[in-house]
Design an enzyme around this catalytic site. Sequence first.
Site, PDB file in Angstrom:
ATOM      1  N   CYS A 128      -7.288  -5.229  -2.833  1.00  0.00           N
ATOM      2  CA  CYS A 128      -6.929  -6.631  -3.038  1.00  0.00           C
ATOM      3  C   CYS A 128      -7.205  -7.522  -1.815  1.00  0.00           C
ATOM      4  O   CYS A 128      -7.592  -8.684  -1.962  1.00  0.00           O
ATOM      5  CB  CYS A 128      -5.465  -6.749  -3.467  1.00  0.00           C
ATOM      6  SG  CYS A 128      -4.364  -5.568  -2.688  1.00  0.00           S
ATOM      7  N   HIS A 250      -2.202 -12.539  -0.850  1.00  0.00           N
ATOM      8  CA  HIS A 250      -2.606 -11.990   0.445  1.00  0.00           C
ATOM      9  C   HIS A 250      -3.440 -13.041   1.179  1.00  0.00           C
ATOM     10  O   HIS A 250      -4.357 -13.645   0.595  1.00  0.00           O
ATOM     11  CB  HIS A 250      -3.489 -10.755   0.260  1.00  0.00           C
ATOM     12  CG  HIS A 250      -2.789  -9.554  -0.313  1.00  0.00           C
ATOM     13  ND1 HIS A 250      -1.425  -9.469  -0.479  1.00  0.00           N
ATOM     14  CD2 HIS A 250      -3.290  -8.357  -0.733  1.00  0.00           C
ATOM     15  CE1 HIS A 250      -1.115  -8.286  -0.977  1.00  0.00           C
ATOM     16  NE2 HIS A 250      -2.233  -7.596  -1.152  1.00  0.00           N
TER      17      HIS A 250
HETATM   18  N1  LIG Z   1      -0.240  -4.643  -6.594  1.00  0.00           N
HETATM   19  C1  LIG Z   1      -1.455  -5.030  -6.185  1.00  0.00           C
HETATM   20  O1  LIG Z   1      -1.644  -6.139  -5.651  1.00  0.00           O
HETATM   21  C2  LIG Z   1      -2.627  -4.141  -6.370  1.00  0.00           C
HETATM   22  C3  LIG Z   1      -3.882  -4.679  -6.105  1.00  0.00           C
HETATM   23  C4  LIG Z   1      -5.001  -3.884  -6.269  1.00  0.00           C
HETATM   24  C5  LIG Z   1      -4.829  -2.594  -6.677  1.00  0.00           C
HETATM   25  N2  LIG Z   1      -3.591  -2.080  -6.937  1.00  0.00           N
HETATM   26  C6  LIG Z   1      -3.501  -0.715  -7.424  1.00  0.00           C
HETATM   27  O2  LIG Z   1      -3.048  -0.729  -8.766  1.00  0.00           O
HETATM   28  C7  LIG Z   1      -2.287   0.430  -9.050  1.00  0.00           C
HETATM   29  C8  LIG Z   1      -0.934   0.053  -9.632  1.00  0.00           C
HETATM   30  O3  LIG Z   1      -0.289  -0.834  -8.775  1.00  0.00           O
HETATM   31  P1  LIG Z   1       1.025  -1.646  -9.194  1.00  0.00           P
HETATM   32  O4  LIG Z   1       1.202  -2.587  -8.063  1.00  0.00           O
HETATM   33  O5  LIG Z   1       0.946  -2.186 -10.578  1.00  0.00           O
HETATM   34  O6  LIG Z   1       2.151  -0.487  -9.137  1.00  0.00           O
HETATM   35  P2  LIG Z   1       3.528  -0.349  -9.959  1.00  0.00           P
HETATM   36  O7  LIG Z   1       4.138  -1.662 -10.218  1.00  0.00           O
HETATM   37  O8  LIG Z   1       4.288   0.661  -9.176  1.00  0.00           O
HETATM   38  O9  LIG Z   1       3.078   0.276 -11.380  1.00  0.00           O
HETATM   39  C9  LIG Z   1       2.588   1.596 -11.483  1.00  0.00           C
HETATM   40  C10 LIG Z   1       2.127   1.867 -12.907  1.00  0.00           C
HETATM   41  O10 LIG Z   1       1.593   3.212 -12.950  1.00  0.00           O
HETATM   42  C11 LIG Z   1       2.318   3.959 -13.928  1.00  0.00           C
HETATM   43  N3  LIG Z   1       2.471   5.362 -13.525  1.00  0.00           N
HETATM   44  C12 LIG Z   1       3.080   5.830 -12.417  1.00  0.00           C
HETATM   45  N4  LIG Z   1       3.090   7.180 -12.440  1.00  0.00           N
HETATM   46  C13 LIG Z   1       2.469   7.566 -13.585  1.00  0.00           C
HETATM   47  C14 LIG Z   1       2.161   8.823 -14.188  1.00  0.00           C
HETATM   48  N5  LIG Z   1       2.499   9.978 -13.597  1.00  0.00           N
HETATM   49  N6  LIG Z   1       1.506   8.833 -15.378  1.00  0.00           N
HETATM   50  C15 LIG Z   1       1.177   7.676 -15.980  1.00  0.00           C
HETATM   51  N7  LIG Z   1       1.450   6.437 -15.464  1.00  0.00           N
HETATM   52  C16 LIG Z   1       2.071   6.387 -14.275  1.00  0.00           C
HETATM   53  C17 LIG Z   1       3.657   3.291 -14.022  1.00  0.00           C
HETATM   54  O11 LIG Z   1       4.270   3.641 -15.247  1.00  0.00           O
HETATM   55  P3  LIG Z   1       5.902   3.707 -15.375  1.00  0.00           P
HETATM   56  O12 LIG Z   1       6.356   2.273 -15.442  1.00  0.00           O
HETATM   57  O13 LIG Z   1       6.085   4.445 -16.648  1.00  0.00           O
HETATM   58  O14 LIG Z   1       6.396   4.420 -14.162  1.00  0.00           O
HETATM   59  C18 LIG Z   1       3.244   1.819 -13.946  1.00  0.00           C
HETATM   60  O15 LIG Z   1       2.745   1.406 -15.184  1.00  0.00           O
HETATM   61  C19 LIG Z   1      -2.270   1.210  -7.739  1.00  0.00           C
HETATM   62  O16 LIG Z   1      -3.352   2.121  -7.769  1.00  0.00           O
HETATM   63  C20 LIG Z   1      -2.509   0.165  -6.709  1.00  0.00           C
HETATM   64  O17 LIG Z   1      -3.061   0.679  -5.520  1.00  0.00           O
HETATM   65  C21 LIG Z   1      -2.482  -2.842  -6.812  1.00  0.00           C
END
Ligand SMILES: NC(=O)c1ccc[n+]([C@@H]2O[C@H](COP(=O)([O-])OP(=O)(O)OC[C@H]3O[C@@H](n4cnc5c(N)ncnc54)[C@H](OP(=O)(O)O)[C@@H]3O)[C@@H](O)[C@H]2O)c1
Length: 338
Positions: A128, A250
């Site tokens: 990001c 960011h």
């Molecule tokens: N936040 C950002 O700005 C951003 C930007 C670019 C990339 N990313 C990337 O995007 C991804 C998610 O980020 P996020 O910020 O959305 O995180 P988050 O709010 O913690 O959400 C994580 C998601 O992954 C699911 N998950 C976790 N463990 C799992 C498993 N064992 N099997 C299946 N699903 C699972 C969760 O499901 P449950 O709700 O069921 O736990 C939830 O839907 C990461 O790889 C992160 O590095 C994030």
Amino acid sequence: MTVRTAIVGATGVVGREMLATLERRDFPVGDLRMFASERSAGSVVPTRWGDVTVESLSGADPAGVEVALFSAGGDRSREHAPRFAAAGTVVVDNSSAFRMDPRVPLVVAGVNDAAAHGHHSIIANPNCTTMVLMMGLAPLHRAAGLTDLVATSYQSVSGSGHRGIATLEAESAHFSTDLDALRTGTWREPPPGFYVRPIGFNVIPFTGAGVAGGYTDEEMKLVDETRKILEAPGVRVEPTCVRVPVMVSHGVAATAWFERPVAADEACDLIAGAPGVELWMDKVPTPLDAAGRDDVLVGRIRATVGRPGGISLWTVGDNLRKGAALNAVQIAEIVVGG
Ligand SMILES: NC(=O)c1ccc[n+]([C@@H]2O[C@H](COP(=O)([O-])OP(=O)(O)OC[C@H]3O[C@@H](n4cnc5c(N)ncnc54)[C@H](OP(=O)(O)O)[C@@H]3O)[C@@H](O)[C@H]2O)c1
């Protein structure tokens, strides 16, 4: 034409933004499936294409899914994206799992769209912070050839997902009970949160995990992904990534030098003409301004004073939109549009 679409990690901060983005941009969703962990399986999400029941990712049958937007962390991507790809799905992956794989395009829509067409079923969405920086930097690179970059990020807590947001909320409440203590240094340590140090009323010059040489993995993403996206493997990048007590967006303070001197006026003209970017030279763009916007904001453009010939600028963008969900959907649009 409609597209059978899936969101993997649909209950997360980015996953929910992906749904909102598909809806907002009228993506031609035919059938929508949503995947998350066992914890969320069975929950029902209302969407403009009807109610969707969240499925457990482990053991899910991807047959029939044409495009899947993955946002459930690197481990899930490494395990399940190849399975989806083998079933004929084009995967747009938001994690870092495949970004540096030479067979996987790393695409910032508006910067290197054509790279998406060279995919072998998986396309990576950049980090990001790198994404936000590329929007203003790429037009300068194309015009003058980037050689050196010093970049310091100011990253919001939503970049760490729901646990980052919860930590800032809890620690802000904790410190707000005794604001005088912040001035006198008599503050009490809050209960352990998501970060290595408290983020409430603080900044943490350490994001992600430590790697060799004293850098963090987040900083090395800025180095490696910048070079790959700009197809400039020789660019010298000096990164520092900092977490700040901001909910969304960011910022990056960057200083860049090129193969030839670039004047501030030329830099402003180039950035003003770039897609997905707004030039803010009359008003200072901040994270609060960028939150909830698709466009990345660029301002404070000035000629370097210490080592002349370069450009310093400040850029800020919504990490959940252009930094994640919006770019993923834009990549899907490129793929679907042929
Ligand atoms: N936040 C950002 O700005 C951003 C930007 C670019 C990339 N990313 C990337 O995007 C991804 C998610 O980020 P996020 O910020 O959305 O995180 P988050 O709010 O913690 O959400 C994580 C998601 O992954 C699911 N998950 C976790 N463990 C799992 C498993 N064992 N099997 C299946 N699903 C699972 C969760 O499901 P449950 O709700 O069921 O736990 C939830 O839907 C990461 O790889 C992160 O590095 C994030």
